[in-house]
Write a protein that holds these residues in place. Structure first.
Motif, PDB file in Angstrom:
ATOM      1  N   LEU A 219       0.826  -1.205   0.000  1.00  0.00           N
ATOM      2  CA  LEU A 219       0.000   0.000   0.000  1.00  0.00           C
ATOM      3  C   LEU A 219       0.865   1.261   0.000  1.00  0.00           C
ATOM      4  O   LEU A 219       0.515   2.263  -0.631  1.00  0.00           O
ATOM      5  CB  LEU A 219      -0.932  -0.004   1.207  1.00  0.00           C
ATOM      6  N   SER A 222       2.158   1.755  -3.483  1.00  0.00           N
ATOM      7  CA  SER A 222       1.086   2.164  -4.404  1.00  0.00           C
ATOM      8  C   SER A 222       0.898   3.671  -4.432  1.00  0.00           C
ATOM      9  O   SER A 222       0.416   4.215  -5.429  1.00  0.00           O
ATOM     10  CB  SER A 222      -0.230   1.483  -4.003  1.00  0.00           C
ATOM     11  N   VAL A 234      -3.272  -2.641  -5.500  1.00  0.00           N
ATOM     12  CA  VAL A 234      -4.318  -2.572  -4.469  1.00  0.00           C
ATOM     13  C   VAL A 234      -5.299  -3.716  -4.645  1.00  0.00           C
ATOM     14  O   VAL A 234      -5.798  -4.278  -3.660  1.00  0.00           O
ATOM     15  CB  VAL A 234      -5.016  -1.204  -4.539  1.00  0.00           C
ATOM     16  N   ARG A 238      -6.347  -6.739  -1.923  1.00  0.00           N
ATOM     17  CA  ARG A 238      -7.687  -7.259  -1.599  1.00  0.00           C
ATOM     18  C   ARG A 238      -7.715  -8.781  -1.611  1.00  0.00           C
ATOM     19  O   ARG A 238      -8.342  -9.413  -0.746  1.00  0.00           O
ATOM     20  CB  ARG A 238      -8.701  -6.717  -2.597  1.00  0.00           C
ATOM     21  N   VAL A 287      -4.546   3.761   2.818  1.00  0.00           N
ATOM     22  CA  VAL A 287      -5.822   3.543   2.136  1.00  0.00           C
ATOM     23  C   VAL A 287      -6.625   4.840   2.067  1.00  0.00           C
ATOM     24  O   VAL A 287      -7.301   5.128   1.064  1.00  0.00           O
ATOM     25  CB  VAL A 287      -6.616   2.433   2.858  1.00  0.00           C
ATOM     26  N   LEU A 290      -5.252   6.799  -0.819  1.00  0.00           N
ATOM     27  CA  LEU A 290      -5.566   6.186  -2.107  1.00  0.00           C
ATOM     28  C   LEU A 290      -7.032   6.376  -2.478  1.00  0.00           C
ATOM     29  O   LEU A 290      -7.373   6.422  -3.668  1.00  0.00           O
ATOM     30  CB  LEU A 290      -5.223   4.693  -2.075  1.00  0.00           C
ATOM     31  N   GLN A 301     -10.852   0.852  -6.052  1.00  0.00           N
ATOM     32  CA  GLN A 301     -10.177  -0.286  -5.432  1.00  0.00           C
ATOM     33  C   GLN A 301      -9.816   0.019  -3.979  1.00  0.00           C
ATOM     34  O   GLN A 301      -9.963  -0.838  -3.100  1.00  0.00           O
ATOM     35  CB  GLN A 301      -8.921  -0.641  -6.228  1.00  0.00           C
ATOM     36  N   ALA A 302      -9.357   1.231  -3.703  1.00  0.00           N
ATOM     37  CA  ALA A 302      -9.020   1.599  -2.323  1.00  0.00           C
ATOM     38  C   ALA A 302     -10.271   1.630  -1.438  1.00  0.00           C
ATOM     39  O   ALA A 302     -10.221   1.229  -0.269  1.00  0.00           O
ATOM     40  CB  ALA A 302      -8.323   2.957  -2.313  1.00  0.00           C
ATOM     41  N   VAL A 305     -11.050  -1.851  -0.499  1.00  0.00           N
ATOM     42  CA  VAL A 305     -10.139  -2.325   0.540  1.00  0.00           C
ATOM     43  C   VAL A 305     -10.589  -1.827   1.903  1.00  0.00           C
ATOM     44  O   VAL A 305     -10.597  -2.570   2.897  1.00  0.00           O
ATOM     45  CB  VAL A 305      -8.697  -1.877   0.239  1.00  0.00           C
TER      46      VAL A 305
END
Length: 385
Positions: A219, A222, A234, A238, A287, A290, A301-302, A305
């Protein structure tokens, strides 16, 4: 009697000659038949399976031997600096080829291969000079291909029975992730994703500290990657979270963490060993950043998560399919945009509970006292002033 004996000898000689001629004709027919069969095989469109298998085995042996010679030559300390640079340029190609054919290598050479890869991935000692350490470090693509070869070899036939600890290759993978943050090394993110998949999804990892350290570092990396590489990473996080529920404490607030001897001392960001990085002493605050990303796929996607939403297959793409789709959009300079419809500030969204029909709301504004006057009247009033 002499004549009878001569006739008998002559008859035996004739029969012997006939047998010899028959044998010669049979051999000739067999040779002719073999030659015809050979010509038919050459003219046919089919391939002999036995010949093909032998040719493939010989070719694979020759290629693997060439790769081994390059690897052993690169680890030779007696070669000159110029020759070492030439060999280092060949390393990425050799390691990429070994990563493709690792599952076909004979078990007797697997141990030697893994020992050689461990020697290549072994970082220099901390007491060594920094410049020396930087010069002996493998290029990122070569290091990632070495890790792919090691993981595929360990998961190949007979690889799981070898007395080799996978930690010897997981720790170098943890170190190599930090090198992805540069612009030139970001293109090697697909190799890193494939290696992480082999390390945590294709096999079972029993150390929760090691798994949590990888989630934390993935993370963090990313945040510095382009969206076309950050979103697949990411997405892979998951998948790891869905498989390993023991890393859920990472999503707790740092104020709610129960500090003990296991998490005392804080997060160690520069640790080479993931088990010594103390990941549970911190939270995955990355997170939250993101989720505010510009690219809608990355922020989506974040958000999933953060909500701990598992991947719903086959309706949702996995990390490699997502990467291919986002790279295609990047090449075409296309970004998916979902327009947001906003209501007018004067619009009334309230509806009567007892009526299903939409009522039109009328608004009244205060009119100016000069609203109904003509222009001539307004000019006269201004002249009077």
């Amino acid at each position: 009697e002499d004549e009878a004996e001569a006739v008998r000898i002559h008859t035996a000689a004739v029969q012997k000659k006939r047998k010899k001629m028959a044998a010669l004709s049979a051999d000739g027919e067999a040779a002719e038949a073999a030659e015809i069969e050979k010509e038919l095989k050459e003219g046919s469109a089919t391939i002999d399976v036995a010949v093909l298998a032998k040719a493939q085995a010989d070719t694979l042996q020759t290629v693997v031997v060439s790769y081994f010679r390059i690897l052993k030559r690169s680890s030779d300390a007696t070669i000159s600096h110029g020759e070492r640079e030439k060999v280092r340029r060949l390393l990425p190609t050799a390691l990429e080829g070994l990563a493709k054919f690792a599952h076909l290598i004979h078990l007797d050479t697997v141990v030697d291969l893994l020992a050689l890869l461990k020697h290549l991935l072994n970082p220099p000692d901390e007491d060594d000079d920094h410049n020396t350490a930087a010069s002996t470090e493998l290029p990122l693509d070569a290091a990632l291909n070495s890790l792919l070869t090691a993981f595929q070899t360990l998961q190949g036939p007979g690889g799981q029975t070898l007395p080799i600890d996978p930690k010897e290759y997981i720790s170098p993978l943890y170190r190599q992730l930090l090198r992805l943050v540069t612009q030139s090394n970001a293109v090697h993110t697909p190799l890193a994703l494939q290696a992480i998949d082999l390390a945590f999804l294709q096999r079972r990892e029993y150390s929760k500290d090691r798994t949590a350290a990888f989630v934390k570092r993935m993370l963090g990396v990313s945040l510095h990657l382009p969206p076309r590489y950050a979103a697949p990473m990411v997405n892979l996080v998951r998948m790891i979270l869905a498989r390993y529920s023991s890393v859920q404490p990472l999503f707790e607030s740092e104020m709610d963490v129960v500090y003990s001897s296991a998490v005392a001392g804080g997060l160690v960001l520069d640790a080479h060993d993931p088990e010594r990085s103390n990941p549970f002493a911190s939270s995955v605050w990355e997170v939250a950043l993101l989720r505010q990303g510009v690219h809608p796929t990355l922020s989506q996607q974040a958000q999933r998560v953060a909500n701990n939403t598992p991947i719903k297959l086959p309706f949702e793409k996995k990390y490699h399919d997502l990467r291919i789709a986002m790279e295609r959009d990047y090449d075409e300079m296309y970004i998916r945009y979902a327009p947001v419809k906003m209501k007018h500030p004067l619009a009334d969204s309230t509806k009567a509970k007892d009526s299903k029909k939409r009522r039109r709301v009328q608004y009244r504004f205060i009119k100016s006292r000069h609203a109904n006057k003509t222009d001539q009247e307004l000019k006269r009033e201004l002249l009077k002033l």
